[in-house]
Write an enzyme that holds these catalytic residues in place. Structure first.
Site, PDB file in Angstrom:
ATOM      1  N   CYS A 133      49.137   8.270 -32.106  1.00 29.91           N
ATOM      2  CA  CYS A 133      47.835   7.605 -32.101  1.00 29.91           C
ATOM      3  C   CYS A 133      46.907   8.246 -31.070  1.00 29.91           C
ATOM      4  O   CYS A 133      46.981   7.931 -29.882  1.00 29.91           O
ATOM      5  CB  CYS A 133      48.019   6.115 -31.814  1.00 29.91           C
ATOM      6  SG  CYS A 133      46.476   5.210 -31.716  1.00 29.91           S
ATOM      7  N   CYS A 136      44.698   5.799 -29.132  1.00 24.01           N
ATOM      8  CA  CYS A 136      45.373   5.050 -28.061  1.00 24.01           C
ATOM      9  C   CYS A 136      45.678   5.952 -26.861  1.00 24.01           C
ATOM     10  O   CYS A 136      45.534   5.529 -25.724  1.00 24.01           O
ATOM     11  CB  CYS A 136      46.695   4.450 -28.560  1.00 24.01           C
ATOM     12  SG  CYS A 136      46.697   3.934 -30.263  1.00 24.01           S
ATOM     13  N   ASP A 137      46.137   7.170 -27.111  1.00 23.38           N
ATOM     14  CA  ASP A 137      46.703   7.996 -26.031  1.00 23.38           C
ATOM     15  C   ASP A 137      45.865   9.212 -25.655  1.00 23.38           C
ATOM     16  O   ASP A 137      46.163   9.881 -24.659  1.00 23.38           O
ATOM     17  CB  ASP A 137      48.100   8.508 -26.447  1.00 23.38           C
ATOM     18  CG  ASP A 137      49.022   7.384 -26.854  1.00 23.38           C
ATOM     19  OD1 ASP A 137      48.890   6.285 -26.295  1.00 23.38           O
ATOM     20  OD2 ASP A 137      49.881   7.588 -27.737  1.00 23.38           O
TER      21      ASP A 137
END
Ligand SMILES: Cc1cc2nc3c(=O)[nH]c(=O)nc-3n(C[C@H](O)[C@H](O)[C@H](O)COP(=O)(O)OP(=O)(O)OC[C@H]3O[C@@H](n4cnc5c(N)ncnc54)[C@H](O)[C@@H]3O)c2cc1C
Length: 307
Positions: A133, A136-137
Site C-alpha cells: 500500500c 499507507c507507507d
C-alpha cells in the site's frame, strides 16, 4: 437472531447496509475495517459519478458517514469473520475471537486482498521495506530508491504516486511489455525518475533490519540481476476473500464466488455475494455498489417469502 448479516465494509457492503437500513431489516454489518481496496488507491478516483476527482479515503469516508447516519437501524461491529456456516435455516457467522452471530440471510461482500509474490524475504520484510500500500507507507521512502513489482495499472499508478516521494522508482514487469493503459504508460514515460524493467522474474528480497535489494532473473538473457532498493511495493493483482464461506458456495478457477448475476444469489438459499468477491468481470466501485444494492433487495425478497 438478525434478519441479515452483511460481511464487509467496502463499497458493496456499505451500499447493502444503506439499503438494508431503509428497508428496516434487522441487520448487522460486520467488517475488519471500512474502506477496503479504495483506501489503497494511490491517485485520485475520477470515475465515480458525482465526484470529478476524489481520493479513495475521502470517498469511503463519505460512504461510511452515509451508512452511520442510519445508526438506529443498523448495528455495526468491527470484527474479522473466519467462517460462515448454515445449520437448518439459520446462518452462523463466526468471528476470529470465537463470537457467533445468527441470521436468516447473509451477504458476503469481503472483496479482495493483495496477491503476494511468495518469494524469500517478502513476508520477513513486510513493514520493513515491503509494502502492499503506497498510500499507507509511501512517505517513509522519501528520497530513497524503490521498486514497484507489477506492470499493470495499479503498478503504474503506484509508481506515479511514489514519484513525488522517492528518488528513483523501478517498475518490474514479468512479461515482455507492461499491461498498464496507454495513458498511464505515457505519463510514466515523461517522469525522469522512473524506469521500466521488462521480463523480470522476481527471486528474492534481501535486507538486514530493512530491505536493501531485490534479486530478479531476466527471463530472456537468464542473467540474475540485483537492484539496490530500500522499498518494494507489490502490485501484482488481487485474491478474492470468499473462502470464509467455502462450504456453502461454488468457486470459479480464480476462487471467485459463483452467483446468479441478476441478484447475487449463491448456491445456498439465503446466502448472497456482492462486489469483487464474486465472479463479476468488471471490478469497479460503482459496479460493487450496484451489486450490493441488488443483493440486498434479493435478500429482502427472500426474507418476505420465508418469514
Ligand atoms: C489500487 C486500486 C485502485 C483502484 N482504482 C479504482 C478506480 O479508480 N475506480 C474504480 O471504480 N475502482 C477502482 N478499484 C477497484 C475498487 O476499489 C473495487 O472494485 C472495490 O473496492 C470493490 O469493493 P468491494 O466492497 O467488493 O470490496 P473491497 O473494497 O475489497 O472491501 C472489502 C471489505 O471487506 C472487509 N473484509 C474482508 N475480509 C473480511 C473478513 N474475513 N471479515 C470481515 N471483514 C472482511 C474488508 O475489511 C473491506 O472493508 C481499484 C482497486 C485497487 C486495488
Amino acid at each position: 437472531m438478525y434478519d441479515l448479516i452483511i460481511i464487509g465494509g467496502g463499497p458493496a457492503g456499505i451500499t447493502a447496509g444503506i439499503y438494508a437500513a431503509r428497508q428496516k431489516i434487522k441487520t448487522l454489518l460486520v467488517t475488519k475495517n471500512f474502506g477496503g481496496q479504495i483506501t489503497k488507491k494511490a491517485v485520485a478516483i475520477e470515475n465515480y459519478p458525482g465526484f470529478e476527482e476524489i481520493t479513495g479515503l475521502d470517498l469511503i469516508k463519505k460512504f461510511e458517514n452515509h451508512l452511520r447516519k442510519f445508526k438506529d437501524q443498523i448495528e455495526i461491529k468491527m470484527e474479522e469473520i473466519v467462517k460462515v456456516q448454515k445449520q437448518g435455516d439459520v446462518f452462523l457467522v463466526c468471528t476470529k475471537d470465537n463470537a457467533k452471530f445468527k441470521a436468516k440471510t447473509v451477504i458476503i461482500a469481503t472483496g479482495a486482498g493483495p496477491r503476494a509474490l511468495n518469494i524469500p524475504g517478502e513476508e520477513e520484510f513486510i513493514g520493513k521495506g515491503v509494502s502492499f500500500c503506497a498510500v499507507c507507507d509511501g512517505a517513509i521512502f522519501s528520497d530513497k530508491d524503490v521498486a514497484v513489482v507489477g506492470g499493470g495499472n495499479s503498478g503504474f499508478e503506484t509508481a506515479l504516486f511514489l514519484s513525488n516521494i522517492a528518488r528513483k522508482i523501478y517498475i518490474l514487469e514479468n512479461g515482455p511489455k507492461p499491461r498498464a493503459d496507454q495513458e498511464n504508460q505515457e505519463i510514466i514515460k515523461k517522469s525522469k525518475k522512473t524506469e521500466v524493467i521488462i521480463n523480470a522474474q522476481l527471486k528474492e528480497i534481501k535486507g538486514d533490519e530493512f530491505v536493501h535489494s531485490l534479486v530478479y532473473e531476466d527471463s530472456v538473457s537468464k542473467q540474475e540481476k540485483t537492484l539496490k532498493v530500500e522499498g518494494v511495493f507489490v502490485e501484482i493483482g488481487l485474491v478474492p476473500a470468499g473462502l470464509i464461506a467455502k462450504d456453502l458456495v461454488n468457486f470459479n478457477e480464480r476462487n471467485e464466488i459463483k452467483i446468479k448475476s441478476e441478484n447475487g444469489e449463491t448456491k445456498t438459499p439465503g446466502l448472497f455475494a456482492a462486489g469483487d468477491v464474486n465472479e463479476g468481470k468488471y471490478k469497479q466501485i460503482v459496479a460493487s455498489c450496484g451489486e450490493g444494492a441488488k443483493a440486498l433487495l434479493a435478500a429482502f425478497d427472500y426474507l418476505k417469502k420465508h418469514n
